[in-house]
Scaffold this motif. Structure first.
Motif, mmCIF file in Angstrom:
data_model
loop_
_atom_site.group_PDB
_atom_site.id
_atom_site.type_symbol
_atom_site.label_atom_id
_atom_site.label_comp_id
_atom_site.label_asym_id
_atom_site.label_seq_id
_atom_site.Cartn_x
_atom_site.Cartn_y
_atom_site.Cartn_z
ATOM 1 N N LEU A 153 -6.013 -0.647 15.567
ATOM 2 C CA LEU A 153 -5.998 -1.521 16.744
ATOM 3 C C LEU A 153 -4.816 -2.483 16.711
ATOM 4 O O LEU A 153 -4.333 -2.924 17.754
ATOM 5 N N ASN A 154 -4.352 -2.789 15.504
ATOM 6 C CA ASN A 154 -3.184 -3.677 15.349
ATOM 7 C C ASN A 154 -1.862 -2.908 15.385
ATOM 8 O O ASN A 154 -0.794 -3.484 15.147
ATOM 9 N N GLY A 155 -1.961 -1.605 15.651
ATOM 10 C CA GLY A 155 -0.750 -0.810 15.767
ATOM 11 C C GLY A 155 -0.245 -0.213 14.478
ATOM 12 O O GLY A 155 0.848 0.366 14.444
ATOM 13 N N GLN A 156 -1.020 -0.352 13.406
ATOM 14 C CA GLN A 156 -0.608 0.205 12.119
ATOM 15 C C GLN A 156 -1.362 1.513 11.875
ATOM 16 O O GLN A 156 -2.577 1.513 11.695
ATOM 17 N N ILE A 157 -0.611 2.606 11.867
ATOM 18 C CA ILE A 157 -1.229 3.936 11.754
ATOM 19 C C ILE A 157 -0.883 4.548 10.404
ATOM 20 O O ILE A 157 0.288 4.741 10.090
ATOM 21 N N ASP A 158 -1.913 4.841 9.627
ATOM 22 C CA ASP A 158 -1.702 5.586 8.382
ATOM 23 C C ASP A 158 -1.592 7.070 8.735
ATOM 24 O O ASP A 158 -2.484 7.608 9.391
ATOM 25 N N PRO A 159 -0.528 7.750 8.305
ATOM 26 C CA PRO A 159 -0.357 9.164 8.650
ATOM 27 C C PRO A 159 -1.525 10.044 8.185
ATOM 28 O O PRO A 159 -1.931 10.957 8.878
ATOM 29 N N VAL A 160 -2.051 9.711 6.997
ATOM 30 C CA VAL A 160 -3.149 10.510 6.434
ATOM 31 C C VAL A 160 -4.085 9.589 5.662
ATOM 32 O O VAL A 160 -3.628 8.682 4.971
ATOM 33 N N TYR A 161 -5.368 9.797 5.823
ATOM 34 C CA TYR A 161 -6.331 9.139 4.941
ATOM 35 C C TYR A 161 -7.554 10.021 4.775
ATOM 36 O O TYR A 161 -7.783 10.941 5.555
ATOM 37 N N GLU A 162 -8.305 9.745 3.742
ATOM 38 C CA GLU A 162 -9.465 10.561 3.388
ATOM 39 C C GLU A 162 -10.712 9.683 3.315
ATOM 40 O O GLU A 162 -10.639 8.534 2.896
ATOM 41 N N TYR A 163 -11.833 10.276 3.710
ATOM 42 C CA TYR A 163 -13.095 9.532 3.667
ATOM 43 C C TYR A 163 -14.244 10.541 3.563
ATOM 44 O O TYR A 163 -14.060 11.754 3.723
#
Length: 450
Positions: A153-163
């Motif tokens: 929402l703050n405009g910071q996009i992680d290219p890849v993450y796992e959960y």
């Protein structure tokens, strides 16, 4: 137009076939104001056109028919439909779930059918419920997921993450999600697109491998400790044997020699004197051999003079015994290291030298001692026939022969290391290196025992 007016059935003349003609005829008979129809016409030059007809009725009952050539538009729409079907088929064949999420609402604008295989939930469930995935996140990863979404929402996009998620069977699934931001003309983030892949098998395999790695490390540490204990036990036994040879056997031999020398030599005949001389010589040789064996088992010089002087003494013995040139190359006169470390270093260097004598066919050995800020290293260098170290390791593994491997293990037991450089017909250099913060230097004299 004349041809159209004179034809017995203008519908058949204009339309592609009888079915198209009958469709047009019914339209004109039953249509009301504003109705339209699409039909295929055949031109004089045998070209097929798609015409969209619209009928408008006048107050007097007459009708006006307007036709639009939509052939090109129809072809373009058909091509677009075919392209969409191909693209959708491609998407459906991808094992991962392709998605598009509207930001900041969190509503899914698209979710491919693979969602069921990835998450265990149908694509329709995602499309109907905003942030549907949030309710399926594993409790251990809920805080992590919320943190990622807030960054989004703050405009910071992680290219890849796992959960981790929980499926309908209450089983855990690992998800790897790749993300790409979609922006409007103002540079504002309006959507998120990406791919979600079920990596549960991969993660379980990684976990198994990690557990195996941990088990191997545990066994490896146990083996190192066992090796260290064996080395210490072996050294203690050497010390005991050396002490026994010196204190018991050596003393008995010396006493025996004293008794012989106390005999009245001149009162004996020639045979008796010859026997006394022979026994005395044998006792002296036994004393000498015992003393040499005692020194080899536990060189007293290690405690008295240190490692370097002991190596110098050893070099002289090798020159005398084997006739091979041995040189100690160093500017270090003394190393202040522990007794156990000195003994281990001496054993290893002696073993390396013995290997050279047995196998290398060398005429010269150089023992090179160097130091750094927090380490010292000793190299045994020969000008022998050399060997291929990789082939050597393979052959010795097959033969269950340990050789240099044993030396490497002993070095690792004291957190040291061993390096081998060898070239066929040129020679070999084996370096043992030990990290230490207690290395002290005394003097600056070059020692040459060659």
């Amino acid at each position: 137009m004349e041809e159209l007016n004179n034809h017995h059935d203008p519908f058949e003349l204009l339309n592609l076939n009888r079915a198209e003609a009958e469709k047009a005829r019914k339209f004109y008979q039953n249509s009301t104001n504003g109705d339209f129809i699409e039909s295929r016409l055949l031109t004089k030059n045998r070209k097929v056109l798609v015409i969209k007809w619209a009928r408008y009725l006048l107050p007097d009952g007459a009708g006006i028919d307007i036709g639009f050539d939509i052939t090109k538009d129809k072809k373009e729409r058909l091509a677009l439909k075919n392209s969409e079907e191909k693209f959708r088929g491609l998407i459906e064949r991808i094992s991962g779930a392709i998605y598009r999420m509207k930001i900041p609402e969190g509503t899914y604008e698209f979710m491919s059918a693979a969602a069921e295989n990835v998450f265990g939930y149908e694509a329709e469930e995602f499309l109907k419920n905003p942030l549907y995935i949030k309710n399926k996140i594993h409790p251990d990863y809920l805080e992590y997921f919320n943190e990622k979404f807030q960054k989004l929402l703050n405009g910071q996009i992680d290219p890849v993450y796992e959960y981790k998620t929980i499926d309908k069977n209450n089983e855990t699934r690992w998800i790897r999600q790749s993300n790409k931001g979609i922006y409007n003309d103002k540079g504002e983030l309006i959507a998120l697109e990406g791919l979600c892949v079920n990596v549960t098998k991969e993660k379980n395999y990684e976990k198994q491998q990690l557990n195996k790695y941990k088990e191997i490390n545990v066994y490896k540490n146990k083996l190192k400790n066992l090796n260290k204990l064996i080395l210490e036990t072996e050294e203690n036994e050497r010390q005991k044997i050396a002490s026994y040879l010196h204190d018991s056997i050596g003393q008995l031999l010396s006493i025996g020699n004293m008794i012989l020398t106390s005999i009245d030599y001149h009162s004996l005949d020639d045979e008796g004197r010859s026997a006394i001389r022979e026994v005395s010589d044998l006792i002296k040789e036994a004393v000498s051999q015992t003393r040499m064996l005692t020194y080899e088992l536990a060189p007293p010089m290690l405690n008295q003079s240190g490692l370097i002087d002991t190596l110098k003494w050893e070099a002289k013995n090798i020159i005398k015994k084997h006739g091979i040139e041995v040189k100690i190359d160093t500017k270090i006169k003394h190393l202040d290291i522990s007794k156990n470390t000195s003994i281990l270093m001496f054993r290893i260097i002696s073993e390396l030298i013995l290997n050279v004598i047995k196998h290398a066919k060398a005429s010269k050995i150089v023992i090179e001692i160097r130091k750094g800020c927090n380490y010292f290293q000793i190299s045994v260098i020969d000008n022998g026939i050399g060997f291929n170290y990789d082939e050597y390791n393979q052959q010795n593994c097959q033969k269950n022969s340990f050789g240099l491997f044993s030396i490497k293990e002993r070095m690792e037991a004291i957190q040291g290391e061993m390096n081998v450089e060898s070239n066929v017909n040129i020679g070999t250099k084996v370096t043992i290196k030990l990290q230490t913060n207690k290395l002290k230097l005394y003097g600056n004299q070059s020692i040459n025992s060659g």
